[in-house]
Motif scaffolding. Structure first.
Motif, short mmCIF file in Angstrom:
data_model
loop_
_atom_site.label_atom_id
_atom_site.label_comp_id
_atom_site.label_asym_id
_atom_site.label_seq_id
_atom_site.Cartn_x
_atom_site.Cartn_y
_atom_site.Cartn_z
N VAL A 1 -2.50 0.29 6.32
CA VAL A 1 -3.48 -0.57 5.65
C VAL A 1 -4.04 0.11 4.41
N PHE A 2 -4.36 1.40 4.55
CA PHE A 2 -4.91 2.13 3.41
C PHE A 2 -3.91 2.18 2.26
N LEU A 3 -2.63 2.42 2.59
CA LEU A 3 -1.60 2.50 1.55
C LEU A 3 -1.43 1.16 0.86
N LEU A 4 -1.42 0.07 1.65
CA LEU A 4 -1.26 -1.27 1.06
C LEU A 4 -2.41 -1.59 0.12
N MET A 5 -3.62 -1.07 0.43
CA MET A 5 -4.75 -1.37 -0.44
C MET A 5 -4.75 -0.50 -1.69
N THR A 6 -4.37 0.78 -1.57
CA THR A 6 -4.61 1.70 -2.69
C THR A 6 -3.44 1.89 -3.63
N ALA A 7 -2.20 1.85 -3.15
CA ALA A 7 -1.07 2.19 -4.03
C ALA A 7 -0.96 1.24 -5.22
N PRO A 8 -1.09 -0.10 -5.03
CA PRO A 8 -1.05 -0.98 -6.20
C PRO A 8 -2.20 -0.74 -7.17
N VAL A 9 -3.38 -0.39 -6.64
CA VAL A 9 -4.52 -0.13 -7.52
C VAL A 9 -4.24 1.06 -8.42
N GLY A 10 -3.69 2.13 -7.84
CA GLY A 10 -3.39 3.31 -8.64
C GLY A 10 -2.36 3.03 -9.71
N ALA A 11 -1.28 2.32 -9.36
CA ALA A 11 -0.24 2.03 -10.35
C ALA A 11 -0.78 1.12 -11.44
N HIS A 12 -1.64 0.15 -11.05
CA HIS A 12 -2.23 -0.74 -12.05
C HIS A 12 -3.08 0.05 -13.04
N ALA A 13 -3.87 1.00 -12.51
CA ALA A 13 -4.73 1.80 -13.39
C ALA A 13 -3.87 2.61 -14.36
N ILE A 14 -2.77 3.19 -13.86
CA ILE A 14 -1.93 4.01 -14.74
C ILE A 14 -1.28 3.13 -15.82
N CYS A 15 -0.82 1.92 -15.44
CA CYS A 15 -0.18 1.05 -16.42
C CYS A 15 -1.18 0.60 -17.48
N ARG A 16 -2.40 0.27 -17.05
CA ARG A 16 -3.42 -0.17 -17.99
C ARG A 16 -3.72 0.95 -18.99
N SER A 17 -3.89 2.16 -18.47
CA SER A 17 -4.18 3.27 -19.38
C SER A 17 -3.00 3.56 -20.28
#
Lengths: 138, 99
Positions: free
Chosen positions: A72-88
């Motif tokens: 559950v933790f991985l499903l919530m956090t991994a897309p958030v991290g990749a989104h932040a990196i792509c945005r930056s």
């Protein structure tokens, strides 16, 4: 029965992992690579975690709880991290590949950069004021 | 869970992490490397799952025949990998002043 399902989940998860990593190597720019690696590898690893949890059903409940928690933790956090990196990446000026057809984030990225510049200017102004007041005291 | 299957799974994940390492070394821009590092962290959680299912011989009958504590390692790794990616993203966003 449960063990068969777990074995299948484990195998499919491994296949997703490998395909995601092949996409990470072969696709043309950061955004494509991020989408391949994030979606495929997150789903694959979540499947592996659920399979690990299914092996714990019955005798080994701590293993089940820990792996479901981690999934559950991985499903919530991994897309958030990749989104932040792509945005930056976009804001810091990494270009899209030549084969791209549409770019809908240009205007928003300009706004974000303008906000950053404004904040930097404000900091600069405050520093100058502090310097001036120090000179006046001296 | 047969040890042969676990060994094959280990080799598959080692192959995936080699592909990630290739991208980390070759990536033309910094966000490429950040994404590859994030992916490598996610694959490491898969390694932890395999190690948690690896059967180990124990002397006492009350002890678990598996190395369960690797799941704790997986949870900690997920949390630290997430915080690391967010920190990297924040750092990379500030690089538009460099140019």
């Amino acid at each position: 029965m449960l063990e068969t399902i777990a074995l299948w989940l484990f195998g499919i998860g491994l296949a997703f992992d490998v395909l995601g990593c092949i996409g990470l190597v072969r696709l043309p720019d950061v955004y494509n690579r991020a989408q391949a690696s994030t979606k495929c590898v997150t789903l694959g690893t979540t499947m592996i975690l659920v399979a690990t949890g299914l092996f714990g059903v019955g005798g080994n409940w701590p293993l089940f709880i820990k792996s479901i928690l981690c999934a559950v933790f991985l499903l919530m956090t991994a897309p958030v991290g990749a989104h932040a990196i792509c945005r930056s990446a976009y804001v810091s000026g990494v270009k899209l590949a030549d084969v791209s057809v549409e770019d809908a984030f240009t205007q928003r990225a300009r706004t974000i950069r303008a906000e950053h510049r404004q904040r930097a200017d404000e900091i600069e102004k405050n520093l100058r004021e502090v310097e001036k007041s120090e000179e006046a005291e001296a | 869970m047969s040890p042969t299957f676990l060994e094959v799974a280990m080799y598959v994940l080692i192959f995936s992490s080699l592909l990630c390492l290739d991208r980390i070394g070759r990536g033309p821009t910094a966000p490429d490397r950040a994404i590859a590092i994030d992916t490598l962290g996610t694959i490491m959680i898969g390694f932890c799952c395999i190690m948690a299912l690896w059967p180990t011989p124990t002397d006492s009958p009350s002890a678990s025949p598996f190395m369960d504590y690797y799941m704790t390692v997986a949870i900690a790794w997920a949390i630290i990998s997430f915080i690391g990616s967010l920190a990297l993203a924040k750092y990379l966003e500030g690089r538009c002043y460099d140019a």
